[in-house]
Design an enzyme around this catalytic site. Sequence first.
Site, mmCIF file in Angstrom:
data_model
loop_
_atom_site.group_PDB
_atom_site.id
_atom_site.type_symbol
_atom_site.label_atom_id
_atom_site.label_comp_id
_atom_site.label_asym_id
_atom_site.label_seq_id
_atom_site.Cartn_x
_atom_site.Cartn_y
_atom_site.Cartn_z
ATOM 1 N N CYS A 174 3.744 0.523 2.436
ATOM 2 C CA CYS A 174 5.272 1.209 2.848
ATOM 3 C C CYS A 174 5.685 1.257 3.142
ATOM 4 C CB CYS A 174 3.996 2.872 2.669
ATOM 5 S SG CYS A 174 2.438 2.941 3.649
ATOM 6 N N ARG A 195 -7.402 -6.143 5.387
ATOM 7 C CA ARG A 195 -8.096 -5.543 6.156
ATOM 8 C C ARG A 195 -9.463 -5.959 6.471
ATOM 9 N NH1 ARG A 195 -6.429 0.256 2.982
ATOM 10 N NH2 ARG A 195 -4.230 0.323 2.735
ATOM 11 N N GLN A 238 -3.124 -4.537 -4.364
ATOM 12 C CA GLN A 238 -2.866 -2.536 -4.378
ATOM 13 C C GLN A 238 -1.685 -2.263 -5.478
ATOM 14 O OE1 GLN A 238 -1.555 -0.974 -0.204
ATOM 15 N NE2 GLN A 238 -3.636 0.454 -1.114
ATOM 16 N N ASP A 276 1.016 -0.163 -5.593
ATOM 17 C CA ASP A 276 1.835 0.311 -5.069
ATOM 18 C C ASP A 276 2.614 0.976 -5.012
ATOM 19 O OD1 ASP A 276 0.304 1.395 -2.743
ATOM 20 O OD2 ASP A 276 1.019 -0.201 -1.359
ATOM 21 N N HIS A 282 6.267 3.874 -4.359
ATOM 22 C CA HIS A 282 6.597 4.939 -3.379
ATOM 23 C C HIS A 282 8.119 5.763 -4.081
ATOM 24 C CE1 HIS A 282 4.400 2.162 -0.812
ATOM 25 N NE2 HIS A 282 4.429 3.859 -0.222
ATOM 26 N N LYS A 334 -2.470 16.028 -1.637
ATOM 27 C CA LYS A 334 -2.398 14.580 -1.943
ATOM 28 C C LYS A 334 -3.634 14.961 -3.386
ATOM 29 C CE LYS A 334 -6.636 12.835 0.207
ATOM 30 N NZ LYS A 334 -6.843 11.568 1.003
ATOM 31 N N HIS A 379 3.792 8.558 -1.979
ATOM 32 C CA HIS A 379 2.526 7.718 -2.184
ATOM 33 C C HIS A 379 2.250 7.637 -3.521
ATOM 34 C CE1 HIS A 379 2.778 5.834 2.123
ATOM 35 N NE2 HIS A 379 3.582 7.106 2.587
#
Length: 598
Positions: free
Chosen positions: A291, A320, A338, A340, A342, A422, A468
């Site tokens: 992000c 991670r 991911q 992802d 946005h 969320k 997100h």
Amino acid sequence: MQELATEIQVPLSLPKTSEDPELLRIRHSMSHVMAMAVQNLFPAAKVTIGPWTETGFYYDFDNPAPFTEADLKAIKKEMAKIIGRRLPLQRIEVTRAEAQAKIIANNEPYKLEILAGLQEPITIYTLGETWWDLCAGPHVENTGQLNAKAFELESVAGSYWRGDEKRAQLQRIYGTAWASAEQLAEYQRRKQEALRRDHRRIGKDLELFSIEDEAGAGLVFWHPRGARMRLLIEDYWRAAHFDAGYELLYTPHVADINLWKTSGHLDFYSESMFGPMQVDEREYQLKPMNCPFHVLTYANKLRSYRELPIRWAELGTVYRYERPGVMHGLMRVRGFTQDDAHIFCLPEQIGDEILKILDLTELILSTFDFTKYEINLSTRPLKSIGEDAAWELATNGLIEALNRKGWSYKIDEGGGAFYGPKIDLKIEDAIGRMWQCSTIQLDFNLPERFNLEYVAADGSRKQPIMIHRAIFGSLERFFGIMTENYAGDFPFWLAPEQLRLLPVTDEVMVYAETLQAELQSNGVRCTIDRSGERLAKLIRNGEQQKIPILAVIGSKEAEQNSLSLRSRRQGDMGTILKQDLLKAAKEANQLRRPDLTP
């Protein structure tokens, strides 16, 4: 000949503990019965905590010697005796001083620490006249209400007190308990089915992926067959996003450590980040999230309200730190990709954008045969940032989109992130397990931290709404879930090897090679079994490797320019002309069909 009619057996429903008050009392009580049985047999064992889980219960013990399989059998036998005695479970309120005195008298040091964290009123539950524990309940009235034929002790695992590796190492005994023996049998059947579907075994058997210790824990190596499948998934994902109005980004794998300070990750997420590296007198950090990179891309120039919404997606690999004890195949790894995305939008665009995300989520997940979902809407927690009006607007936008979509959902009061509300979506697999995958989060934090702006219609500068969103969650984890859902029997469009040619004699090999080249040029992933084995062995090998279509080629097929097909899903498909096979395969791939339909 007499025909035998068989009834369709509908699997028993297996409710979760959180969904069934009776099951909650059974499992909470059974954990106390287990702890009492352990201390009856092993007086030196100290008890710590013993909560229920969604499928059973566990208790952590500090015992001088490791528990063995024989010990579990003895503990289960002792538990059955306790159940048969119909011992009452009674709730008693005590003062802190009374509780402390009882704990000291029993020499239970872990309970002293638990007591220190409890608020009034302090309650204990007694089990018979001699055993008790600090507990808030609920429990059954007496052990006679527990079914001695509907529980099992499953395993022993290591744990740490309070989950802290620096503190005492404990032993955790896992158990399961149900209202009936039939439910227990169904649970055990599903456990066996889960073992059969284990993606780690299937991944090895089908040569899809591996994790090599020499390279490091939690780092995935995609083998050619698995890599081919991953490419198919990625290509479909990209095409679906382009159709939905997204643009793609590619961003770096590392960034200056100051970026992570600005984003807040270094303050709130440092334990899950790998350590910094020194380059040219600057510190860099592997990215745990994508992000901040998308935020920097937005901030690269001043945007107008006319440009919004902006939808950016990325298959971005992140890193991670996961503790050694929690890594598990593809489900928990240290390097993963991911999916992802946005979205930067105006406040009044929230509802429409969330609905579009829900539509895209449904489209993509259903393509992989996930059609049953559990939806949770998480609202503002006590510790959060942002104005009340912004939270209300964002939460209402999520609710509006869910209502317009027509999806039922549960509200998790206070379960949102500190930076915004969320939606979390769990998918149900072929054996009834729920998996957390998709998430949609509104964020007031990063736009504020990075001073994101757009020029409004009146010429003023305003902060955009940031959404997100991930659908798979991560490619690795989704691949593992998908593999277990299909049990490795992948649909035709996704299989790494779609069709295997089985030439019966060397005389038809030229025809097989010509056919293979033509199939491959038409997008069919095709191989030839050149082992020279007998036909029965060729077919058996193909079935074990879960090839969707096996095509037998003999002299007759070579003369007629045809093939004899056998499908894993449809059985014997008979003889088909080459041109009909090419047409059917092309349509199956284009429409992402699970099988081949000539």
